[in-house]
Design a protein around this motif. Sequence first.
Motif, PDB file in Angstrom:
ATOM      1  N   UNK A 151     -60.082  32.037  25.971  1.00  0.00           N
ATOM      2  CA  UNK A 151     -58.784  31.400  26.239  1.00  0.00           C
ATOM      3  C   UNK A 151     -58.902  29.905  26.496  1.00  0.00           C
ATOM      4  N   UNK A 152     -60.115  29.441  26.772  1.00  0.00           N
ATOM      5  CA  UNK A 152     -60.310  28.003  27.036  1.00  0.00           C
ATOM      6  C   UNK A 152     -59.928  27.148  25.836  1.00  0.00           C
ATOM      7  N   UNK A 153     -59.986  27.713  24.630  1.00  0.00           N
ATOM      8  CA  UNK A 153     -59.592  26.969  23.437  1.00  0.00           C
ATOM      9  C   UNK A 153     -58.139  26.518  23.538  1.00  0.00           C
ATOM     10  N   UNK A 154     -57.310  27.322  24.217  1.00  0.00           N
ATOM     11  CA  UNK A 154     -55.883  26.999  24.360  1.00  0.00           C
ATOM     12  C   UNK A 154     -55.522  26.621  25.801  1.00  0.00           C
TER      13      UNK A 154
ATOM     14  N   UNK B  16     -58.040  34.354  18.779  1.00  0.00           N
ATOM     15  CA  UNK B  16     -57.300  33.113  19.030  1.00  0.00           C
ATOM     16  C   UNK B  16     -55.917  33.409  19.599  1.00  0.00           C
ATOM     17  N   UNK B  17     -55.273  34.428  19.055  1.00  0.00           N
ATOM     18  CA  UNK B  17     -53.934  34.780  19.534  1.00  0.00           C
ATOM     19  C   UNK B  17     -53.983  35.320  20.957  1.00  0.00           C
TER      20      UNK B  17
ATOM     21  N   UNK C 259     -61.345  23.602  17.660  1.00  0.00           N
ATOM     22  CA  UNK C 259     -61.270  23.821  16.220  1.00  0.00           C
ATOM     23  C   UNK C 259     -61.623  25.267  15.875  1.00  0.00           C
ATOM     24  N   UNK C 260     -60.675  26.058  15.376  1.00  0.00           N
ATOM     25  CA  UNK C 260     -60.985  27.461  15.022  1.00  0.00           C
ATOM     26  C   UNK C 260     -62.097  27.589  13.994  1.00  0.00           C
ATOM     27  N   UNK C 261     -62.239  26.571  13.122  1.00  0.00           N
ATOM     28  CA  UNK C 261     -63.257  26.653  12.074  1.00  0.00           C
ATOM     29  C   UNK C 261     -64.656  26.756  12.673  1.00  0.00           C
ATOM     30  N   UNK C 262     -64.875  26.101  13.823  1.00  0.00           N
ATOM     31  CA  UNK C 262     -66.187  26.159  14.466  1.00  0.00           C
ATOM     32  C   UNK C 262     -66.508  27.582  14.881  1.00  0.00           C
ATOM     33  N   UNK C 263     -65.537  28.298  15.458  1.00  0.00           N
ATOM     34  CA  UNK C 263     -65.779  29.672  15.912  1.00  0.00           C
ATOM     35  C   UNK C 263     -65.946  30.609  14.712  1.00  0.00           C
ATOM     36  N   UNK C 264     -65.183  30.390  13.653  1.00  0.00           N
ATOM     37  CA  UNK C 264     -65.333  31.243  12.465  1.00  0.00           C
ATOM     38  C   UNK C 264     -66.744  31.115  11.893  1.00  0.00           C
ATOM     39  N   UNK C 265     -67.235  29.893  11.834  1.00  0.00           N
ATOM     40  CA  UNK C 265     -68.583  29.657  11.302  1.00  0.00           C
ATOM     41  C   UNK C 265     -69.643  30.275  12.201  1.00  0.00           C
ATOM     42  N   UNK C 266     -69.540  30.027  13.507  1.00  0.00           N
ATOM     43  CA  UNK C 266     -70.559  30.521  14.430  1.00  0.00           C
ATOM     44  C   UNK C 266     -70.552  32.045  14.531  1.00  0.00           C
ATOM     45  N   UNK C 267     -69.360  32.644  14.493  1.00  0.00           N
ATOM     46  CA  UNK C 267     -69.276  34.103  14.537  1.00  0.00           C
ATOM     47  C   UNK C 267     -69.931  34.706  13.301  1.00  0.00           C
TER      48      UNK C 267
END
Length: 493
Positions: A401-404, A162-163, A374-382
Motif C-alpha cells: 500500500x506504500x505505493x499509494x 495495486x488496486x 512506478x507499477x512497471x518496476x514491480x511488474x519487472x521485479x515480480x
Amino acid sequence: MLPLAKSLTLVAAASGVVLGVMTPLSASAAPGAQALKWTKCEGSGLDPRQRCATVAVPMDYADPNGPKIEIAVSRIPGENPAARRGALLLVPGGPGGDSMNDPSEKGQRLPKEVREAYDLIGFAPRGMAPSTAVDCGLEHRDLARTTLLPWPAADGSVDANLAAGKRLADACARNGGELIRHISTLNEARDLDRVRVALGERKVSLWGVSYGTYVADAYLQLFPHRTDRVVLDSNDNPDPVLAERAWLAAFERGAEDNFPEFAKWASAPGNPDRLADTAAEVRPLFLELAARLDREPIPWPGANPEELNGNVLRQTMLDSFYDPDDYPALARLIRAARQGTLPAAPAGPPEAVLQNVTAVAAATICNDVDWPGDPALYRRDVARSRAAFPLTGGMPRNTMPCTAWPWEPREAPVHVTDRGPSNVLMVQNERDPATPLSGALKLREALGRRAVMVVNDSTGHDAYLGNGTACGDATVSRFLATGVRPARDTYCR
C-alpha cells in the motif's frame, strides 16, 4: 559482509549460566519520571505478579508540547531485589505486534538468574491497543493474509495488488486519524525512551525479536548511552535505503533456506504425515500442487478468501516454516488438497484485532521509507522473482500500500552504525524463513565492534529460548545475567 566460514568460531556444548556481580542501574535518579499507576492487567492466564500502567508521550515528537497519546506497559518485578540490575524491555516483532503479555509468557522461560536481575517490561507500540489505537476500517477481503502480503495473480499480474494497496491507503487516509501519520520505527524507539524515564531507569536492557531488532537498532542509534545489555534475536536486514522492502524480499532466501529441511522431514520413514519417499520429490510435488490450485482452487468455507488457491498454499508454507513444530499441519493440508478435500478452516484473530494490526503494520512500513510509485518496476521485479524463486511466486518483490500512501516519510530511515557502546549480542538461526542469515550478516557488518554474533545450526524463527540451540540459549542467558559475551562471533551446533 563477514564470510561465515571465517567469522564464526565453533562453540561446543552448551554451558551453564555463570553468575557475576550485579551493579544496579536503576536511577532513582532518572529525572522527569512519571508517577506510574500500576493496576491489574486485562486478560486471562496472566501471572498474578504482572501489573500494567500507561505512559504519556507526544504524538508528534516535532511538537513535544502538542497532543499526547498513551503507551501501555506491563511489568513483573525482578524476583530478587538484592540482585536487581534494572529493566529488560521485551521488544516485539511485527510491525503490528505487542509484548504486553510477554512478562507472563516468554519472560518466564528466562533462567532464574535473569528473572532475578531484571524487571520484565512489555508494551504495546503506538497505535496498538491497549495503547492509543488506530484502525483504517478496511474491507473484510483486504484483511486476508494473501492480500496483506502481496501475492501476485496466478499469471504474475500485479494489477489486483495495486488496486488492493490503493484501497488500503485510501482507507487509512480516511479513517486513521492524525496518529497514523506518526507511527514509525524511530517514534517507537523514542516512546521506549519515555518508558525508560517513566520507570526511573538510567539505562535499560533490551531483548528485541524479529522486527523488534530493527526497533532496538533505532534505540541504539538514538540513545546509545541509555542501553545496558542488548540482545538482538532473529535479525532484520538494516538496509538504510530499502528498509522494509529488504525485509519483504528476504522471504525469497528464507523459503529456499528452509524448504530442504521440510523436505527431509516430509520424506522421513515412519513419519505419519510423510509426503514422498525421498526429499528430492517434495519440492516438485509442492510446486505442482500450487500450480494446480492456481488453476482450480478448492472452496474453503470460513477462510479469507473462501478458497484454497495456490497463493494460500504458498503463504501457509511460509507461516509453517517459522516453527518446525508446524510442519505436520502443512503436510496434512498438502495431502488433503491433493485428494480434493480440506479440513475446517483455521480460526483467525477477531476482525477488530486484524484491523488494528494491519493499520499499524501499514503505517510503519509506509512511514519508514519511500516506496517507488512506478507499477512497471514491480511488474519487472515480480517476473524475475517468480522465475528465480518459484516457492514464493514473486510476492517478495511486489507492491505494498506504500505505493499509494498519501504521505511522504517525515524523516530518513534508521541508519545503523558502529558508533556507541560495545554491548550487543546478536543471536540468529542459520535457517530462518523471515529474517534469513544473509540479512542478519548485513546487520552484523553495520554494527561492527558494537556486536558479537551467535549463529545457531538450527531451523525456524525466534532463536533465543525458541527454535535455537542449547549452546545459543546458554550464551545469551550468560550475557544477560553477567554481561559476558563470547570473545568473537561464534557458531553453535
